[in-house]
Structure formats: C-alpha cells, structure tokens
Design an enzyme around this catalytic site. Sequence first.
Site, PDB file in Angstrom:
ATOM      1  N   GLY A   1      28.331  54.816  44.589  1.00 20.33           N
ATOM      2  CA  GLY A   1      26.993  55.245  44.993  1.00 20.33           C
ATOM      3  C   GLY A   1      26.943  55.682  46.446  1.00 20.33           C
ATOM      4  O   GLY A   1      27.981  55.879  47.081  1.00 20.33           O
TER       5      GLY A   1
ATOM      6  N   ARG B   1      30.323  55.265  54.325  1.00 24.98           N
ATOM      7  CA  ARG B   1      30.335  54.365  55.486  1.00 24.98           C
ATOM      8  C   ARG B   1      29.983  55.086  56.792  1.00 24.98           C
ATOM      9  O   ARG B   1      29.716  54.425  57.797  1.00 24.98           O
ATOM     10  CB  ARG B   1      31.707  53.692  55.611  1.00 24.98           C
ATOM     11  CG  ARG B   1      31.979  52.712  54.482  1.00 24.98           C
ATOM     12  CD  ARG B   1      33.194  51.846  54.739  1.00 24.98           C
ATOM     13  NE  ARG B   1      33.249  50.721  53.817  1.00 24.98           N
ATOM     14  CZ  ARG B   1      33.939  50.705  52.665  1.00 24.98           C
ATOM     15  NH1 ARG B   1      34.667  51.739  52.313  1.00 24.98           N
ATOM     16  NH2 ARG B   1      33.915  49.632  51.895  1.00 24.98           N
TER      17      ARG B   1
ATOM     18  N   SER C   1      31.936  60.180  54.045  1.00 27.12           N
ATOM     19  CA  SER C   1      32.089  58.814  53.549  1.00 27.12           C
ATOM     20  C   SER C   1      30.730  58.148  53.560  1.00 27.12           C
ATOM     21  O   SER C   1      29.934  58.376  54.478  1.00 27.12           O
ATOM     22  CB  SER C   1      33.050  58.043  54.462  1.00 27.12           C
ATOM     23  OG  SER C   1      32.934  56.655  54.218  1.00 27.12           O
TER      24      SER C   1
ATOM     25  N   HIS D   1      31.473  63.232  46.864  1.00 27.12           N
ATOM     26  CA  HIS D   1      31.294  62.818  45.462  1.00 27.12           C
ATOM     27  C   HIS D   1      30.864  64.001  44.599  1.00 27.12           C
ATOM     28  O   HIS D   1      31.346  64.169  43.477  1.00 27.12           O
ATOM     29  CB  HIS D   1      30.192  61.749  45.360  1.00 27.12           C
ATOM     30  CG  HIS D   1      30.463  60.475  46.092  1.00 27.12           C
ATOM     31  ND1 HIS D   1      29.709  60.061  47.172  1.00 27.12           N
ATOM     32  CD2 HIS D   1      31.408  59.514  45.888  1.00 27.12           C
ATOM     33  CE1 HIS D   1      30.163  58.882  47.586  1.00 27.12           C
ATOM     34  NE2 HIS D   1      31.191  58.537  46.839  1.00 27.12           N
TER      35      HIS D   1
HETATM   36  P1  AMP Z   1      33.530  55.761  46.581  1.00 29.49           P
HETATM   37  O1  AMP Z   1      32.091  55.878  46.188  1.00 29.49           O
HETATM   38  O2  AMP Z   1      33.743  55.631  48.045  1.00 29.49           O
HETATM   39  O3  AMP Z   1      34.272  54.715  45.771  1.00 29.49           O
HETATM   40  O4  AMP Z   1      34.200  57.139  46.194  1.00 29.49           O
HETATM   41  C1  AMP Z   1      34.166  57.612  44.874  1.00 29.49           C
HETATM   42  C2  AMP Z   1      35.145  58.754  44.746  1.00 29.49           C
HETATM   43  O5  AMP Z   1      34.761  59.800  45.631  1.00 29.49           O
HETATM   44  C3  AMP Z   1      36.577  58.361  45.120  1.00 29.49           C
HETATM   45  O6  AMP Z   1      37.472  58.973  44.210  1.00 29.49           O
HETATM   46  C4  AMP Z   1      36.718  58.917  46.501  1.00 29.49           C
HETATM   47  O7  AMP Z   1      38.046  59.258  46.840  1.00 29.49           O
HETATM   48  C5  AMP Z   1      35.878  60.172  46.407  1.00 29.49           C
HETATM   49  N1  AMP Z   1      35.460  60.616  47.740  1.00 29.49           N
HETATM   50  C6  AMP Z   1      34.818  59.895  48.677  1.00 29.49           C
HETATM   51  N2  AMP Z   1      34.652  60.615  49.806  1.00 29.49           N
HETATM   52  C7  AMP Z   1      35.208  61.828  49.578  1.00 29.49           C
HETATM   53  C8  AMP Z   1      35.369  63.018  50.346  1.00 29.49           C
HETATM   54  N3  AMP Z   1      34.928  63.113  51.598  1.00 29.49           N
HETATM   55  N4  AMP Z   1      35.988  64.069  49.769  1.00 29.49           N
HETATM   56  C9  AMP Z   1      36.460  63.984  48.504  1.00 29.49           C
HETATM   57  N5  AMP Z   1      36.344  62.891  47.729  1.00 29.49           N
HETATM   58  C10 AMP Z   1      35.724  61.826  48.249  1.00 29.49           C
END
Ligand code: AMP
Length: 290
Positions: free
Chosen positions: A31, A187, A185, A37
Amino acid sequence: METIRTVAWMKEKAREARQDQRIIGLVPTMGALHAGHMALVERAKRECAPVFTSIFLNPKQFGPGEDFSRYPRPLEADLEKLTDARVDGLFLPDATEIYPHGFSTYVNVEGLSDRLEGKSRPGHFRGVATVVLKLFEMVLPHNAYFGRKDAQQARIIQQMVRDLNLDVEIVVCPIVRESDGLAMSSRNAYLTHEERKAATVLHRALRAAAGEIHAGVRDSLQLQRTLHKVLEAEPHARVDYAEVVDAESFAPVVRLSKPAFALLAVYIGQTRLIDNMLIAPAGEEWRVEL
Ligand code: AMP
C-alpha cells in the site's frame, strides 16, 4: 473494482478466472501506492486479465523497532489509484486472515536471504518469501510483478519459484524515480524537507559509479570507494551498505565480468532508503540501468 477481504473469496475468484482460461496477473504491495507501484500495475494490465493487486502490510517482514506501526496507510487514495488504473480486484486481507492463530510454517530461501538486506534486517526475507508464496496460492497468478527497486527481494522470489517448482512467471520491472532521481518509495513520506533534498545522494552516488564504469573502471572495490565517497560527503546520510555484487548470487565481485548490481542502503536521518543500479555487459562495453 472489487475489494476482496477473505482468503476463501480470493481463491474463489482465482479459480473462476482459471476455469475461464484467463491470464491472471498479481501485483503484491504494502500500500501507500505511488508511480512505482502503478508502473507494475500498468505492465500487468497490458499482459493479463484479470489483474489483482494485493495490499497487505505484512507484519512478519518487519523487525522489532522497524516502522511497521508508523508505515503510511492511505487506503482511500490507494483505492482511487487502483480504480483509475482499472485493476479488477484489490485483495485486502487482515493480518488474521493471512496468519490465523497457530500459524507456524515459513519459507526460508537460504544463502541469498542472509546477505545485505537480509543481514541488516534479520527475518525480513523469511517474512517476504512466506507471504509471497501464500499470495501465489491464493491468487493463482500466471504472472507476478515486482520492482527492481527491491532487487534482492526479486531475486529471492525467483529462487523460491525455481526451488519449489511454482507455475508463476516473475516479471521484474524498472525502477521508477522522481524527477531528481530519488527512487520512489512509500518511505520517502518520512523525510523532512531538508532530508528529502539530501536523499538524492543515493542516486548521485550511483551516477558517479556509472560514470566510472563508462570511463573504463572494472574494479568493483574502486566503484565501492566512489559510492562511499559520494554518500559520506552528505551530512544527513549514514551508509548501511554500498556494495557491488553478482546479480545471481549477490556475493561480492572483485572485477566486473558478469551482470552485477551496485546496491545501496542508506539512512537519511531516521529513514532507511535503498536503491540500486544494474550493471550488465553489452558487447565489449558495459551498460548501466539506474
Ligand atoms: P512495497 O509496497 O514497498 O512492498 O512494493 C511493492 C512492489 O513495488 C515491490 O515489488 C517493489 O519492488 C515495487 N516498487 C516499489 N517502489 C518502486 C519503484 N520506485 N519502482 C519500481 N518498483 C517499485
């Protein structure tokens, strides 16, 4: 877009789609969705129908003292983004749905999970692999989409798929960045105004290493020195690791000879950010992908 809250209902939807010979795409997330994403979602939409996105803030991949309790949860905004992107279903289970009382089975991808992110965040990849395997069983995806932003995670999932003979294609998508190079991100929302400016140092460090590769440097220690030099010049930054590793084994490399990653984990104030660059042979030359 349908919101699916139970495992039983998710499995029912997945079975239906499989029966109709449709190609299921899964985009697993925690999320706080951003353009990174959504790029995964768009790719999935091009290649699959139906596309399911999961939003599950997986407690088992956060260590004690990490940011689980304060991780952003802007559900309304997420729903709007997924609806606009015409995602077919949002899988939004509670933690008790995924980990009912008495849950006791874990997936451990040995070796790969012990280095770098795994070393800094003990138990993290065990939590990731476990939840991703469970999601695969619930959503039955033909394709599952992951970002290269989390390069070690993507590699570990690929290893799990291979080792456990899972019938799912892992599609790894490029890193989506802000206009100043900062990798998107969830974060990044933690950063103060000043830290947000300092956070561009990760991208600047990778670019400096890329410049050296283009100038003919093949010695990874030299590249690591450059990464550290740029990172350490930023007063808000504290380096967790900055390494050049083999893209398959994630073991350190001495000299570039096969595809590799330059991987960074850096604290900007209290916020831990990761980023990376793919380094791959291209004929006689080397190309980098930021
Ligand atoms: P997360 O919500 O942080 O668990 O991310 C979910 C998915 O989105 C994971 O496969 C991450 O690698 C991908 N993701 C997060 N940030 C990026 C980004 N800046 N570029 C590409 N993919 C991303």
